[in-house]
Scaffold this active site. Structure first.
Site: not given
Ligand code: PMP
Length: 407
Positions: A204, A365
Site C-alpha cells: 500500500q 484481510c
C-alpha cells in the site's frame, strides 16, 4: 494537479467511463486493486503480438528481445525502489508470494525452535499467515506490536519485544485498513541495533509515496504490480544481496539452476536462483510501463492530490451523524475506513454499489486488526490520483441517502 490534468489522466483509464447500473462509475476501491491505464494494457497486447517467446534460453531473435524486455523491467523496478543492484530484484506473483518466499527461505536458513518473529497488529493476512506457518513448522513464537487509538504502532512496546531470540521483523509500510504510514525507517533502525533484519510490506506504499530501500536500510521490501496500475500476477521482492545469497531457493525448477545431475544440483546466481520456471515476462514488461506512467505523473503530485482527497473526504464524512472513522494517524495515506452508527458495513456497501459507487466492506484481510477494534468490519473508501472531489461529493450525498434508508 488541476482539474484539467486530472481529466487528462482519467482519459487514460477507459474503465472510468463505464456505467454501473446506468450510473457513472465511482471507483473508490483502489487499495484492493487499481485500474489500468491504456499504455499498460497496450504493453501486454504488444508483448503477446510482437515479442512473445520464452526468455533466457533462446538464441533466436524473439527470445532475445523478450529477455531484454524482462531484464529492462528489472532495472526499472530496481531504479524505482532505488535498490543498489538490479540483481536484488526478484520478480514474484505479488506481495503474498514475496512474503512467503522470505518466510520459507529465511525461515529455513536462520530460524529454529523458540526463536521469535515480530509483526504488528495492523498487518494484512499475507504478512501474518506465512509467518504463522513458519512458527508451526519450526516451533517459533509470533510477537505482535500493538497500536494506539489512532492506529499508530506502539514503538516502546516494539523496543521491548526485540530480544536475542528475535530473528526477523515484518511490517507493513502502510496499513490497508487504517491508512497509517508506519515509521519503518525508525523500526528498521531499532531492529538493526540488535542485528535483526526487517521485511517491509510495501503493497500500500509504492502507489502513493516514493520509496528508497537503501535509505530505509530495509533488508527486504515487497510489493504487488496490480496495486500500482500494473497487471495482476506480477510483483517484486527486493532483498539485500547478502541476504538473498544467504538463503536457499524457494522453488526448484528450470532457470534457477546452474547444473543438474541426479546426484547434485547447483543453483544459479541472483536473481535467477529465486525465479524458477518461466517468468511472467509479459507481466514484468507491463509493470515497468505502469511504473513509468506513475513516474511521469510524479509521486509528489500524486501524494499531494491524494492527500487533498483524503482531507476533503474525511471532513465531509463527519457531516453524517454517527460517523466513526478508524485510523486517524498523523501520517496517513488515502484510505478511509468507517462505520455509521450500528449499520452493518455490508449493507452500506451493497446500497452504494447500486448507485455505481465501488467501496470495499468487511475485514479487508486484516481480521486480527478488525477484532482488536471490536467491530464487525468497516466500509473502506480508498483513493487514487484519478479520483476527484466531485466524485467525493457524489459519494457523500449517496452515503447520506443510504444511511437514511438503513437507519
Ligand atoms: N499487504 C497489504 C498491506 C495489502 O494491502 C495487500 C493486498 N490487499 C497484500 C499485502 C497482498 O497483496 P497481493 O494480494 O497482491 O499479494
Amino acid at each position: 494537479m488541476d482539474k484539467q490534468q486530472i481529466q487528462h489522466i482519467r482519459a487514460d483509464f477507459p474503465i472510468l467511463a463505464e456505467k454501473i447500473y446506468n450510473k457513472d462509475l465511482i471507483y473508490f476501491d483502489n487499495a484492493a486493486t487499481t485500474q489500468k491505464p491504456r499504455c499498460v494494457v497496450e504493453k501486454i497486447e504488444e508483448g503477446y503480438y510482437h515479442l512473445n517467446a520464452n526468455i533466457h534460453r533462446g538464441v533466436h531473435y524473439l527470445s532475445q528481445k523478450a529477455t531484454e524486455a524482462h531484464e529492462a523491467a528489472r532495472t526499472i523496478v530496481a531504479e524505482f525502489l532505488h535498490a543498489g543492484k538490479r540483481e536484488e530484484i526478484i520478480f514474484t506473483r505479488g506481495t503474498t508470494e514475496a512474503i512467503n518466499l522470505v518466510a520459507t527461505s529465511f525461515g529455513e536458513a536462520f530460524c529454529k525452535k523458540d526463536d521469535e518473529v515480530i509483526v504488528s497488529v495492523l498487518e494484512h493476512h499475507s504478512n501474518i499467515v506465512p509467518w504463522q506457518m513458519l512458527c508451526e513448522r519450526k516451533g517459533l513464537k509470533l510477537q505482535v506490536i500493538p497500536m494506539n487509538e489512532h492506529g499508530e504502532l506502539d514503538i516502546d512496546t516494539f523496543k521491548s519485544l526485540l530480544n536475542e531470540r528475535t530473528r526477523i521483523v515484518s511490517i507493513a509500510h502502510v496499513s490497508n485498513v487504517l491508512g497509517t504510514i508506519n515509521p519503518v525507517k525508525e523500526i528498521i533502525r531499532l531492529a538493526h541495533e540488535k542485528n535483526i533484519p526487517v521485511l517491509v510490506d510495501g503493497a500500500q506504499a509504492v502507489p502513493h509515496i516514493a520509496v528508497n530501500v537503501v535509505e530505509l536500510d530495509a533488508d527486504f521490501y515487497v510489493f504487488s504490480g496490480h496495486k500500482i496500475y500494473g497487471p495482476t500476477g506480477i510483483g517484486a521482492l527486493y532483498g539485500k544481496e547478502r541476504w538473498l545469497n544467504a538463503i536457499p531457493p524457494y522453488q526448484g525448477g528450470g532457470e534457477m539452476i546452474a547444473t543438474v545431475t541426479f546426484e547434485k544440483t547447483t543453483y544459479n546466481e541472483l536473481p535467477f536462483k529465486f525465479e524458477a520456471g518461466t517468468p511472467d515476462y509479459i507481466g514484468s514488461t507491463a509493470l515497468a510501463e505502469a511504473i513509468r506512467y506513475v513516474q511521469n505523473i510524479g509521486l509528489e503530485n500524486i501524494a499531494n492530490h491524494e492527500h487533498e482527497l483524503l482531507t476533503y473526504c474525511t471532513q465531509r464524512l463527519y457531516e453524517i451523524d454517527g460517523m466513526r472513522i478508524f485510523g486517524t494517524a498523523t501520517e496517513k495515506s488515502s484510505v478511509i475506513s468507517f462505520l455509521v452508527g450500528n449499520i452493518h458495513p455490508y449493507d452500506i456497501g451493497m446500497l452504494l454499489d447500486k448507485l455505481g459507487i465501488a467501496v470495499r466492506t468487511g475485514h479487508h484481510c486484516a481480521q486480527p486488526l478488525i477484532d482488536s477494534l471490536g467491530i464487525p468490519g468497516t466500509v473502506r473508501a480508498s483513493f487514487a490520483f484519478y479520483n476527484t472531489k466531485e466524485e467525493i461529493d457524489v459519494f457523500i450525498e449517496a452515503l447520506k441517502r443510504v444511511v437514511i434508508m438503513l437507519s
